[in-house]
Design an enzyme around this catalytic site. Structure first.
Site, short mmCIF file in Angstrom:
data_model
loop_
_atom_site.label_atom_id
_atom_site.label_comp_id
_atom_site.label_asym_id
_atom_site.label_seq_id
_atom_site.Cartn_x
_atom_site.Cartn_y
_atom_site.Cartn_z
N GLU A 145 3.32 -5.09 -11.17
CA GLU A 145 4.63 -4.51 -10.86
C GLU A 145 5.73 -5.55 -10.63
O GLU A 145 6.46 -5.49 -9.64
CB GLU A 145 4.52 -3.57 -9.64
CG GLU A 145 3.51 -2.46 -9.83
CD GLU A 145 3.28 -1.61 -8.59
OE1 GLU A 145 3.99 -1.79 -7.59
OE2 GLU A 145 2.38 -0.74 -8.62
N GLU A 147 -4.75 3.08 -13.87
CA GLU A 147 -4.64 3.81 -12.59
C GLU A 147 -4.35 5.29 -12.86
O GLU A 147 -3.53 5.91 -12.18
CB GLU A 147 -3.54 3.20 -11.71
CG GLU A 147 -3.74 1.72 -11.44
CD GLU A 147 -2.75 1.14 -10.45
OE1 GLU A 147 -2.10 1.90 -9.71
OE2 GLU A 147 -2.63 -0.11 -10.41
O1 G3I Z 1 -5.88 -0.85 6.51
C1 G3I Z 1 -4.93 -0.15 7.31
C2 G3I Z 1 -5.58 0.39 8.52
O2 G3I Z 1 -6.04 -0.67 9.31
C3 G3I Z 1 -4.59 1.27 9.27
O3 G3I Z 1 -5.23 1.88 10.33
C4 G3I Z 1 -4.01 2.34 8.36
C5 G3I Z 1 -2.96 3.17 9.04
O4 G3I Z 1 -2.03 3.67 8.12
O5 G3I Z 1 -3.43 1.71 7.26
C6 G3I Z 1 -4.36 0.98 6.51
O6 G3I Z 1 -3.77 0.42 5.39
C7 G3I Z 1 -3.38 1.31 4.36
C8 G3I Z 1 -4.21 1.01 3.12
O7 G3I Z 1 -3.73 1.79 2.05
C9 G3I Z 1 -5.68 1.31 3.32
O8 G3I Z 1 -5.87 2.65 3.59
C10 G3I Z 1 -1.91 1.06 4.09
O9 G3I Z 1 -1.16 1.50 5.20
C11 G3I Z 1 -1.48 1.81 2.85
O10 G3I Z 1 -0.17 1.38 2.51
C12 G3I Z 1 -2.41 1.46 1.71
O11 G3I Z 1 -1.99 2.19 0.61
C13 G3I Z 1 -2.46 1.75 -0.65
C14 G3I Z 1 -1.27 1.29 -1.50
O12 G3I Z 1 -1.71 0.99 -2.81
C15 G3I Z 1 -0.65 0.02 -0.93
O13 G3I Z 1 -1.55 -1.06 -0.99
C16 G3I Z 1 -3.15 2.93 -1.31
O14 G3I Z 1 -4.35 3.23 -0.58
C17 G3I Z 1 -3.50 2.58 -2.75
O15 G3I Z 1 -4.02 3.73 -3.41
C18 G3I Z 1 -2.26 2.11 -3.47
O16 G3I Z 1 -2.60 1.74 -4.77
C19 G3I Z 1 -1.51 1.35 -5.62
C20 G3I Z 1 -2.00 0.24 -6.52
O17 G3I Z 1 -2.52 -0.80 -5.75
C21 G3I Z 1 -0.86 -0.27 -7.42
N1 G3I Z 1 -0.27 0.83 -8.17
C22 G3I Z 1 0.14 1.99 -7.37
C23 G3I Z 1 -1.02 2.50 -6.52
C24 G3I Z 1 -0.64 3.75 -5.75
O18 G3I Z 1 0.39 3.47 -4.85
#
Ligand code: G3I
Length: 370
Positions: A177, A282
């Site tokens: 991205e 994805e």
């Molecule tokens: O790990 C923490 C945890 O410690 C905490 O308690 C919790 C509370 O909200 O958050 C946890 O982290 C989250 C993580 O996912 C694991 O669940 C983050 O807040 C959350 O932002 C994160 O979201 C991920 C996102 O990427 C950002 O990295 C999504 O699961 C994941 O599906 C999403 O994937 C992205 C691809 O990498 C790139 N393309 C888009 C796609 C969808 O957004």
């Protein structure tokens, strides 16, 4: 969905037509789709299911982004992953913040678990993602240093991660991205600290760490923005022509049931024109893109979603064999999709329902490669 008669199917298709070119392709594909679905029920209503799994039936790698906690703790999830997929991507476990939470600290545990799980179960691992503007730890966001120090940080991270999994992770989303929807380079911390050539250097550093790894540029928007699609293709072709070690292009394709076939076709075929490997990296197909809080997953939506999966998979399968890196869905089931949490809405974007049962789109995916 299975109660829909031929008249209703035609009405569904009619409402989806938005361009003459797409109409011709859709009618051909959907006739095949309906025929195939009529001859093979996945519900068990009349005929027993004959499909063994994606893994056994798909002619190219078919994968999913997996959640390590679910893999460890949920037996249904784990068994389904073992049975269905030939390729795995970590949904979050290989991101910068997860792997490298402090400057001198790496946390390999979840990523190691995934790589071992994949090895034990004979699955490919695609690495996601080395350089992204999101999911960065605070130590990076707060890092103070001159351009040389930033370059070291950047290079060290890429090479530590790629070296760790050399020979076990076959491919990487090296940069994720990097472009905005208007086609300009995203004003990420990497652009600010390292300048526009950071993208090329990320590929070079990754290649040095594992010369056999296949290296991808991954992004979204190919199907909904012709401007962004052109910018991505331009970026990728520029890297390739400059001799940068790039081997593939990842189309995230977080799409929707009412995206046009013409746009989806353009996304896939334009990517293939680069000559690089193509990874639909994805894939999910939202059925509630307008965020209706009280929507239910109707038979009609299930059918429309199945037809969209059919079109995407059929179009991908028509690419030259050596360019078909594979298709990966983002998550496994409607119970674990990122969409419901992120958009705070009900949705049903994946081939398995909340009980890990196959949906209509499961069979459509299989039918699309017949
Ligand atoms: O790990 C923490 C945890 O410690 C905490 O308690 C919790 C509370 O909200 O958050 C946890 O982290 C989250 C993580 O996912 C694991 O669940 C983050 O807040 C959350 O932002 C994160 O979201 C991920 C996102 O990427 C950002 O990295 C999504 O699961 C994941 O599906 C999403 O994937 C992205 C691809 O990498 C790139 N393309 C888009 C796609 C969808 O957004």
């Amino acid at each position: 969905m299975r109660a829909l008669n031929r008249f209703n199917r035609k009405a569904v298709f009619h409402s989806l037509k938005v361009s003459l070119a797409a109409t011709a392709v859709s009618l051909f594909l959907c006739t095949s789709c309906s025929k195939a679905k009529n001859s093979k029920s996945i519900s068990g209503d009349s005929e027993p299911a004959k499909v063994e799994s994606f893994q056994k039936n798909m002619p190219f790698a078919f994968g999913a982004a997996v959640n390590i906690n679910l893999l460890k703790s949920n037996t249904s999830y784990r068994e389904l992953v073992i049975k269905e997929y030939s390729s795995l991507t970590a949904e979050n476990a290989m991101k910068f913040g997860a792997l490298h939470p402090a400057e001198k600290t790496y946390n390999w545990s979840d990523a190691d678990y995934l790589v071992q799980f994949a090895s034990d179960n004979n699955k490919r691992v695609h690495g996601h993602t080395l350089i992204w503007y999101k999911s960065l730890p605070t130590w990076v966001m707060d890092f103070q240093g001159d351009s040389e120090a930033w370059e070291q940080l950047f290079k060290n991270h890429i090479q530590a991660v790629v070296s760790r999994f050399r020979g076990r992770v076959v491919s990487w989303d090296v940069v994720n991205e990097a472009l905005e929807d208007n086609g300009t380079l995203r004003n990420s911390i990497w652009l600010q600290k390292l300048g526009p050539n950071y993208i090329a250097r990320a590929f070079q550093y990754a290649h040095e760490a594992d010369p056999n790894a296949l290296l991808f540029y991954n992004d979204y928007g190919h199907e909904y923005s012709s401007v962004k699609r052109a910018a991505i293709i331009n970026l990728v072709n520029g890297l390739k022509n400059a001799g940068v070690p790039i081997h593939g292009i990842g189309l995230q394709m977080h799409t929707r049931y009412n995206q046009t076939d013409a746009n989806l076709n353009a996304a896939i075929t334009d990517a293939s024109q680069t000559g690089l490997k193509v990874h639909i990296s994805e894939l999910d197909i939202a059925v509630n893109p307008d965020n209706n809080p009280s929507l239910t997953f109707s038979a009609l939506l299930e059918e429309q979603q199945a037809e969209k999966y059919f079109f995407i998979v059929k179009t991908f399968n028509a690419l030259p064999a050596n360019q078909k890196f594979g298709i990966t869905t983002w998550n496994v089931s409607d119970a674990d999709t990122w969409i419901t949490g992120h958009y705070k809405r009900p949705d049903w974007p994946l081939p398995f329902d909340k009980n890990y049962k196959r949906k209509a789109c499961y069979q459509a995916i299989i039918d699309a490669v017949k």
